[in-house]
Motif scaffolding. Sequence first.
Motif, PDB file in Angstrom:
ATOM      1  N   PHE A 148       0.822  -1.209   0.000  1.00 23.31           N
ATOM      2  CA  PHE A 148       0.000   0.000   0.000  1.00 23.31           C
ATOM      3  C   PHE A 148       0.857   1.259   0.000  1.00 23.31           C
ATOM      4  CE2 PHE A 148       1.319  -0.427   4.281  1.00 23.31           C
ATOM      5  CZ  PHE A 148       1.352   0.856   4.797  1.00 23.31           C
ATOM      6  N   GLY A 149       0.193   2.385  -0.252  1.00 16.60           N
ATOM      7  CA  GLY A 149       0.803   3.699  -0.155  1.00 16.60           C
ATOM      8  C   GLY A 149      -0.256   4.723   0.208  1.00 16.60           C
ATOM      9  N   ALA A 150       0.167   5.830   0.813  1.00 18.50           N
ATOM     10  CA  ALA A 150      -0.772   6.888   1.192  1.00 18.50           C
ATOM     11  C   ALA A 150      -0.042   8.226   1.212  1.00 18.50           C
ATOM     12  CB  ALA A 150      -1.379   6.602   2.562  1.00 18.50           C
ATOM     13  N   ALA A 151      -0.815   9.306   1.079  1.00 17.95           N
ATOM     14  CA  ALA A 151      -0.255  10.656   1.134  1.00 17.95           C
ATOM     15  C   ALA A 151      -1.258  11.596   1.794  1.00 17.95           C
ATOM     16  CB  ALA A 151       0.089  11.152  -0.265  1.00 17.95           C
ATOM     17  N   HIS A 152      -0.728  12.575   2.542  1.00 20.27           N
ATOM     18  CA  HIS A 152      -1.538  13.563   3.256  1.00 20.27           C
ATOM     19  C   HIS A 152      -0.893  14.937   3.108  1.00 20.27           C
ATOM     20  CE1 HIS A 152      -3.690  10.477   5.717  1.00 20.27           C
ATOM     21  NE2 HIS A 152      -2.561   9.811   5.498  1.00 20.27           N
ATOM     22  N   LYS A 153      -1.653  15.934   2.747  1.00 17.60           N
ATOM     23  CA  LYS A 153      -1.183  17.314   2.808  1.00 17.60           C
ATOM     24  C   LYS A 153      -1.130  17.720   4.272  1.00 17.60           C
ATOM     25  CE  LYS A 153      -0.722  18.705  -1.469  1.00 17.60           C
ATOM     26  NZ  LYS A 153       0.578  19.118  -1.969  1.00 17.60           N
ATOM     27  N   VAL A 154      -0.226  18.644   4.600  1.00 19.52           N
ATOM     28  CA  VAL A 154      -0.042  19.082   5.978  1.00 19.52           C
ATOM     29  C   VAL A 154      -0.678  20.450   6.174  1.00 19.52           C
ATOM     30  CG1 VAL A 154       1.678  19.721   7.726  1.00 19.52           C
ATOM     31  CG2 VAL A 154       2.073  17.761   6.235  1.00 19.52           C
ATOM     32  N   GLU A 155      -1.372  20.609   7.285  1.00 15.02           N
ATOM     33  CA  GLU A 155      -1.957  21.894   7.671  1.00 15.02           C
ATOM     34  C   GLU A 155      -0.817  22.815   8.104  1.00 15.02           C
ATOM     35  OE1 GLU A 155      -4.511  24.766   8.050  1.00 15.02           O
ATOM     36  OE2 GLU A 155      -5.304  22.767   7.625  1.00 15.02           O
ATOM     37  N   THR A 156      -0.652  23.940   7.396  1.00 15.32           N
ATOM     38  CA  THR A 156       0.473  24.841   7.700  1.00 15.32           C
ATOM     39  C   THR A 156       0.020  26.165   8.316  1.00 15.32           C
ATOM     40  OG1 THR A 156       0.401  25.663   5.428  1.00 15.32           O
ATOM     41  CG2 THR A 156       1.944  23.859   5.909  1.00 15.32           C
ATOM     42  N   ASN A 157      -1.235  26.264   8.740  1.00 14.40           N
ATOM     43  CA  ASN A 157      -1.756  27.445   9.446  1.00 14.40           C
ATOM     44  C   ASN A 157      -1.503  28.749   8.698  1.00 14.40           C
ATOM     45  OD1 ASN A 157      -2.725  25.873  11.593  1.00 14.40           O
ATOM     46  ND2 ASN A 157      -0.708  25.898  12.560  1.00 14.40           N
ATOM     47  N   GLY A 158      -1.710  28.739   7.382  1.00 13.04           N
ATOM     48  CA  GLY A 158      -1.622  29.954   6.583  1.00 13.04           C
ATOM     49  C   GLY A 158      -0.224  30.488   6.383  1.00 13.04           C
ATOM     50  N   SER A 159       0.792  29.692   6.619  1.00 10.92           N
ATOM     51  CA  SER A 159       2.169  30.170   6.485  1.00 10.92           C
ATOM     52  C   SER A 159       2.610  30.269   5.025  1.00 10.92           C
ATOM     53  CB  SER A 159       3.119  29.237   7.244  1.00 10.92           C
ATOM     54  OG  SER A 159       3.164  27.968   6.605  1.00 10.92           O
ATOM     55  N   GLY A 160       1.830  29.704   4.114  1.00 10.69           N
ATOM     56  CA  GLY A 160       2.204  29.712   2.701  1.00 10.69           C
ATOM     57  C   GLY A 160       3.141  28.577   2.335  1.00 10.69           C
ATOM     58  N   MET A 161       3.657  27.879   3.328  1.00  9.92           N
ATOM     59  CA  MET A 161       4.539  26.748   3.086  1.00  9.92           C
ATOM     60  C   MET A 161       3.680  25.505   2.814  1.00  9.92           C
ATOM     61  SD  MET A 161       7.509  25.180   5.578  1.00  9.92           S
ATOM     62  CE  MET A 161       6.866  26.187   6.863  1.00  9.92           C
ATOM     63  N   GLU A 162       4.110  24.668   1.863  1.00 16.08           N
ATOM     64  CA  GLU A 162       3.389  23.435   1.579  1.00 16.08           C
ATOM     65  C   GLU A 162       4.228  22.243   2.003  1.00 16.08           C
ATOM     66  OE1 GLU A 162       1.858  23.025  -2.331  1.00 16.08           O
ATOM     67  OE2 GLU A 162       0.881  24.985  -2.304  1.00 16.08           O
ATOM     68  N   ALA A 163       3.565  21.274   2.615  1.00 20.64           N
ATOM     69  CA  ALA A 163       4.252  20.058   3.054  1.00 20.64           C
ATOM     70  C   ALA A 163       3.330  18.863   2.836  1.00 20.64           C
ATOM     71  CB  ALA A 163       4.643  20.175   4.522  1.00 20.64           C
ATOM     72  N   THR A 164       3.950  17.697   2.655  1.00 16.36           N
ATOM     73  CA  THR A 164       3.198  16.465   2.402  1.00 16.36           C
ATOM     74  C   THR A 164       3.843  15.301   3.135  1.00 16.36           C
ATOM     75  OG1 THR A 164       2.668  17.246   0.171  1.00 16.36           O
ATOM     76  CG2 THR A 164       2.329  14.911   0.609  1.00 16.36           C
ATOM     77  N   TRP A 165       3.008  14.536   3.846  1.00 17.40           N
ATOM     78  CA  TRP A 165       3.419  13.243   4.382  1.00 17.40           C
ATOM     79  C   TRP A 165       3.113  12.197   3.328  1.00 17.40           C
ATOM     80  CZ3 TRP A 165       6.097  12.585   8.703  1.00 17.40           C
ATOM     81  CH2 TRP A 165       5.966  13.500   9.744  1.00 17.40           C
ATOM     82  N   SER A 166       4.040  11.281   3.093  1.00 18.67           N
ATOM     83  CA  SER A 166       3.750  10.124   2.246  1.00 18.67           C
ATOM     84  C   SER A 166       4.425   8.906   2.862  1.00 18.67           C
ATOM     85  CB  SER A 166       4.232  10.347   0.810  1.00 18.67           C
ATOM     86  OG  SER A 166       5.610  10.601   0.772  1.00 18.67           O
ATOM     87  N   TYR A 167       3.798   7.766   2.709  1.00 17.78           N
ATOM     88  CA  TYR A 167       4.345   6.533   3.278  1.00 17.78           C
ATOM     89  C   TYR A 167       3.755   5.344   2.538  1.00 17.78           C
ATOM     90  CZ  TYR A 167      -0.069   7.003   5.764  1.00 17.78           C
ATOM     91  OH  TYR A 167      -1.391   7.189   6.047  1.00 17.78           O
ATOM     92  N   GLY A 168       4.451   4.240   2.630  1.00 12.39           N
ATOM     93  CA  GLY A 168       3.981   3.015   2.008  1.00 12.39           C
ATOM     94  C   GLY A 168       4.686   1.837   2.632  1.00 12.39           C
TER      95      GLY A 168
END
Length: 194
Positions: free
Chosen positions: A78-98
């Motif tokens: 399996f694999g999965a991905a989640h966008k991260v809540e950055t509280n309006g900082s303008g920065m984008e982050a993603t968790w991914s795992y499998g």
Amino acid sequence: MKRLILALFAIAISASLFAQTSARRGFIGMTLGPSIPVGDFASKYSDNAGGANVGLNISLLNLGYTFGGNLGVTALWFGAAHKVETNGSGMEATWSYGGLMGGGLYTMPITNQLSFDLKAMAGFVSAKLDIDNFGNTTANGAGFDVGAALRYHFTNRLSLLVTGDYFTTKPNFEGTDMRITTININAGIAYRFQ
């Protein structure tokens, strides 16, 4: 009377043997659905906050095989991905795992067209946190999954597969243990084999 009882007994044994040889013992399928973060992985404010939003989970290989009865083995890739809540900082982050997991399976036929499965698995998981403009960090660890599934056999060879799983892993990211915990609700199709 004895002959009739003997004949009925022989027919019952024959039917039982025929049913065992014609039953489908295994399946292989693919599923897709939402991955719901829970605990610290979903938190935005705790010390070990992961800040993960609801993501996507895909099971490329969902395998089960019973040994002629209700007990068997199961495997999952399996694999999965989640966008991260950055509280309006303008920065984008993603968790991914499998990962790749295996374990025990208990299956119970409810009707000729419907089966219910329980499974418990352990295996290897690789996880990554990707932060824009800062690069990424990866970690590996053991993963654990418990779940249930309904398989609706709409043909002799094909089943609709609906699964619900509780998944957890705790890879070590450069000295920080991040507990990734999710509830995955997937649906897909499975091919049944002997």
